[in-house]
Scaffold this motif. Structure first.
Motif, PDB file in Angstrom:
ATOM      1  N   LEU A 122       0.808  -1.217   0.000  1.00 64.44           N
ATOM      2  CA  LEU A 122       0.000   0.000   0.000  1.00 64.44           C
ATOM      3  C   LEU A 122       0.844   1.271   0.000  1.00 64.44           C
ATOM      4  O   LEU A 122       0.300   2.362   0.170  1.00 64.44           O
ATOM      5  CB  LEU A 122      -0.928   0.001   1.222  1.00 64.44           C
ATOM      6  CG  LEU A 122      -1.933  -1.159   1.306  1.00 64.44           C
ATOM      7  CD1 LEU A 122      -2.764  -1.040   2.570  1.00 64.44           C
ATOM      8  CD2 LEU A 122      -2.823  -1.214   0.072  1.00 64.44           C
ATOM      9  N   ALA A 123       2.143   1.128  -0.158  1.00 70.60           N
ATOM     10  CA  ALA A 123       3.024   2.302  -0.141  1.00 70.60           C
ATOM     11  C   ALA A 123       2.666   3.252  -1.280  1.00 70.60           C
ATOM     12  O   ALA A 123       2.246   2.820  -2.360  1.00 70.60           O
ATOM     13  CB  ALA A 123       4.482   1.865  -0.270  1.00 70.60           C
ATOM     14  N   PRO A 124       2.823   4.574  -1.058  1.00 71.39           N
ATOM     15  CA  PRO A 124       2.495   5.543  -2.121  1.00 71.39           C
ATOM     16  C   PRO A 124       3.513   5.544  -3.257  1.00 71.39           C
ATOM     17  O   PRO A 124       3.257   6.118  -4.307  1.00 71.39           O
ATOM     18  CB  PRO A 124       2.509   6.884  -1.374  1.00 71.39           C
ATOM     19  CG  PRO A 124       3.433   6.666  -0.214  1.00 71.39           C
ATOM     20  CD  PRO A 124       3.258   5.237   0.185  1.00 71.39           C
ATOM     21  N   ASP A 125       4.685   4.906  -3.054  1.00 75.41           N
ATOM     22  CA  ASP A 125       5.701   4.824  -4.094  1.00 75.41           C
ATOM     23  C   ASP A 125       5.690   3.436  -4.717  1.00 75.41           C
ATOM     24  O   ASP A 125       5.304   2.442  -4.080  1.00 75.41           O
ATOM     25  CB  ASP A 125       7.092   5.106  -3.516  1.00 75.41           C
ATOM     26  CG  ASP A 125       7.201   6.520  -2.966  1.00 75.41           C
ATOM     27  OD1 ASP A 125       6.511   7.405  -3.500  1.00 75.41           O
ATOM     28  OD2 ASP A 125       7.971   6.718  -2.008  1.00 75.41           O
ATOM     29  N   GLY A 126       6.132   3.372  -5.971  1.00 76.44           N
ATOM     30  CA  GLY A 126       6.225   2.086  -6.636  1.00 76.44           C
ATOM     31  C   GLY A 126       7.444   1.317  -6.161  1.00 76.44           C
ATOM     32  O   GLY A 126       8.567   1.823  -6.194  1.00 76.44           O
ATOM     33  N   CYS A 144       2.416  -0.963 -10.339  1.00 76.25           N
ATOM     34  CA  CYS A 144       1.606  -1.438 -11.469  1.00 76.25           C
ATOM     35  C   CYS A 144       0.663  -0.339 -11.947  1.00 76.25           C
ATOM     36  O   CYS A 144       0.532  -0.086 -13.153  1.00 76.25           O
ATOM     37  CB  CYS A 144       0.818  -2.687 -11.062  1.00 76.25           C
ATOM     38  SG  CYS A 144       1.858  -4.122 -10.700  1.00 76.25           S
ATOM     39  N   THR A 145       0.008   0.328 -10.999  1.00 77.79           N
ATOM     40  CA  THR A 145      -0.921   1.406 -11.356  1.00 77.79           C
ATOM     41  C   THR A 145      -0.179   2.555 -12.012  1.00 77.79           C
ATOM     42  O   THR A 145      -0.660   3.168 -12.972  1.00 77.79           O
ATOM     43  CB  THR A 145      -1.651   1.905 -10.094  1.00 77.79           C
ATOM     44  OG1 THR A 145      -2.329   0.814  -9.481  1.00 77.79           O
ATOM     45  CG2 THR A 145      -2.654   2.995 -10.448  1.00 77.79           C
ATOM     46  N   LEU A 146       1.014   2.841 -11.507  1.00 81.60           N
ATOM     47  CA  LEU A 146       1.819   3.933 -12.031  1.00 81.60           C
ATOM     48  C   LEU A 146       2.121   3.732 -13.507  1.00 81.60           C
ATOM     49  O   LEU A 146       2.115   4.687 -14.295  1.00 81.60           O
ATOM     50  CB  LEU A 146       3.124   4.009 -11.233  1.00 81.60           C
ATOM     51  CG  LEU A 146       3.827   5.368 -11.105  1.00 81.60           C
ATOM     52  CD1 LEU A 146       2.923   6.385 -10.437  1.00 81.60           C
ATOM     53  CD2 LEU A 146       5.119   5.210 -10.312  1.00 81.60           C
ATOM     54  N   LEU A 147       2.373   2.480 -13.883  1.00 81.47           N
ATOM     55  CA  LEU A 147       2.744   2.182 -15.267  1.00 81.47           C
ATOM     56  C   LEU A 147       1.567   1.669 -16.084  1.00 81.47           C
ATOM     57  O   LEU A 147       1.725   1.394 -17.285  1.00 81.47           O
ATOM     58  CB  LEU A 147       3.882   1.164 -15.292  1.00 81.47           C
ATOM     59  CG  LEU A 147       5.197   1.659 -14.669  1.00 81.47           C
ATOM     60  CD1 LEU A 147       6.240   0.553 -14.664  1.00 81.47           C
ATOM     61  CD2 LEU A 147       5.724   2.856 -15.415  1.00 81.47           C
TER      62      LEU A 147
END
Length: 486
Positions: A122-126, A144-147
């Protein structure tokens, strides 16, 4: 149970309970069970008896005489008589205190690991973990969401890195293989083809033997930050260009009149060098009158908030120059824009002088046109007057008449007032004075063009025209002058 085994059992238990075997006999078993476990154990035994369960295994704590706690695992056998009533039991206790603590520690470690995994997920960073070939074995939900992928497992870091940054990625990998950590920015390609810039921190992962097993990285999306910084940089560059394009001297003053900063104009000329006015009060640097003007404008702008404008002159390099100053409030400071308008003012003064010359020439022409003097015969001149006559024009009439009489050696000068609509005391006086002056030069003045209205006015104001001959029209005046008689 046999007595020998009973004594042996008592001796072993007494060793744990720190009491003699004799003291153990006839004691109620609940006496040694930890008070916090007693109710639970009683309920458990009641259930076993009610169900006529022949055996069971459970754990409990003993409260020792020295106050310490001992964890035991009990294996019990329950005996019932023919009528099904509970009669006795046999219990064997195993010391599991060390095992309990080990199990508790392991459970704590598992709980901590689960908590850590949850925090990572659940960290805010990838966050990603790869093997030594940079193939991802773990990627948290944020990465995953970031990319834009459902999962990144199995993909390599090369797959998601922007091609122009592959060489940078190779350098990062080499640094990590040397046992060093890395903190840098790199660009990834999202699933939709768009780019994302991340602040990446990476390190190597090693097993117990010290062998490199993979890499871990933390990736923070800084795309918006980079774009904002770039926009800010471009904005600052635009501001610098605009500032450089402003042809004014600029000064930043504190609200109490201290020079804080400056920007010179294209000439670079200043009243004094920067080191002589920066961080000094205007009264220490500028001429008193100018310093007073500035302080007054600062006081006004502080109260009203409105821009203040004024002009001033100052001597620079032994030359008086004109400046226009504008003061604008900037938070707790004041910006002064000072523009050199010397050339403009010089051009205006030159233009004003030229206009004055033109006006004077025009006035001279108008004077000549408004008081024309025409020679109509040998020794005879005529001056037809038109319009209103004021004191200035009366003087001009006299000058033109005398000049014409002298120039043309006139013996008769005709003044025709047919075009004069109003004759008052001032006009009558002017005509009389003109006639007297002409007579001094030897010329007779004939006044023509007197209308009935003007005749009534002259009588009403008591004008004495005895020194002048009067005729009704200009033609009659000319005949009179040419006849050479009364």
């Amino acid at each position: 149970m046999p007595a020998g085994e009973s004594h042996t059992s008592i001796r072993n238990v007494s060793g744990y309970l720190r009491v003699s075997p004799k003291e153990c006999l006839q004691q109620i078993a609940w006496t040694f069970i930890h008070p916090e476990d007693q109710d639970r154990v009683r309920e458990h035994f009641r259930a076993l008896i009610a169900q006529q369960q022949p055996s069971d295994t459970f754990e409990t704590r003993l409260l020792l005489r020295d106050g310490s706690t001992l964890h035991l695992q009990w294996t019990i056998a329950l005996y019932f008589n023919d009528s099904g009533q509970f009669s006795s039991l046999t219990a064997i206790a195993h010391d599991i205190d060390q095992l309990y603590h080990m199990r508790t520690k392991q459970q704590q470690q598992e709980e901590e690991l689960q908590t850590f995994k949850l925090l990572v997920e659940l960290a805010p960073d990838g966050i990603a973990i790869t093997n030594t070939q940079l193939r991802m074995t773990y990627a948290n939900r944020t990465f995953c969401t970031l990319l834009g992928y459902e999962s990144l497992i199995g993909k390599t870091v090369v797959d998601i890195t922007y091609p122009d940054d592959h060489q940078q990625l190779a350098g990062i990998t080499e640094t990590l293989q040397q046992g060093q950590s890395v903190h840098t920015t790199i660009r990834y390609v999202r699933s939709d083809g768009t780019l994302i810039t991340v602040q990446a921190s990476a390190l190597g992962l090693y097993n117990r033997e010290g062998q490199l097993t993979g890499f871990a990285s933390i990736n923070r999306d800084v795309t918006a930050q980079i774009e904002a910084e770039e926009e800010l940089r471009q904005s600052e560059q635009r501001n610098r260009v605009l500032l450089a394009a402003i042809p004014d001297l600029m000064f930043l003053l504190s609200i109490d009149g201290v020079f804080l900063d400056y920007k010179s104009d294209p000439t670079g000329r200043l009243l004094v060098p920067p080191e002589m006015f920066l961080n000094r009060h205007v009264t220490e640097v500028l001429p008193p009158a100018l310093a007073t003007q500035i302080l007054q404008r600062i006081d006004t702008i502080r109260r009203s908030g409105e821009m203040q404008t004024f002009e001033y002159q100052i001597e620079i390099d032994n030359q008086i120059e004109d400046y226009e100053a504008r003061l604008v409030l900037l938070q707790d400071n004041v910006i002064v824009l000072s523009r050199n308008i010397t050339a403009q003012r010089q051009a205006e003064r030159k233009q004003l002088a030229m206009q004055e010359q033109i006006i004077q020439a025009q006035q001279a022409t108008l004077r000549e046109l408004s008081t024309p003097l025409m020679p109509i015969a040998n020794g005879v001149v005529a001056m037809p007057l038109i319009g209103a006559i004021d004191s200035a024009r009366a003087q001009q009439i006299m000058e033109s008449l005398l000049y014409g009489v002298a120039e043309y050696k006139a013996r008769v000068a005709i003044i025709d007032i047919t075009g004069v609509k109003v004759v008052d005391t001032q006009v009558a006086g002017a005509l009389i004075r003109a006639a007297q002056a002409a007579r001094m030069l030897g010329a007779e003045v004939v006044l023509t063009g007197i209308s009935p209205e003007i005749a009534q006015t002259l009588v009403h104001i008591g004008a004495e025209l005895g020194a002048m001959k009067t005729k009704a029209t200009l033609q009659e005046g000319i005949r009179y002058a040419l006849a050479g008689k009364q």
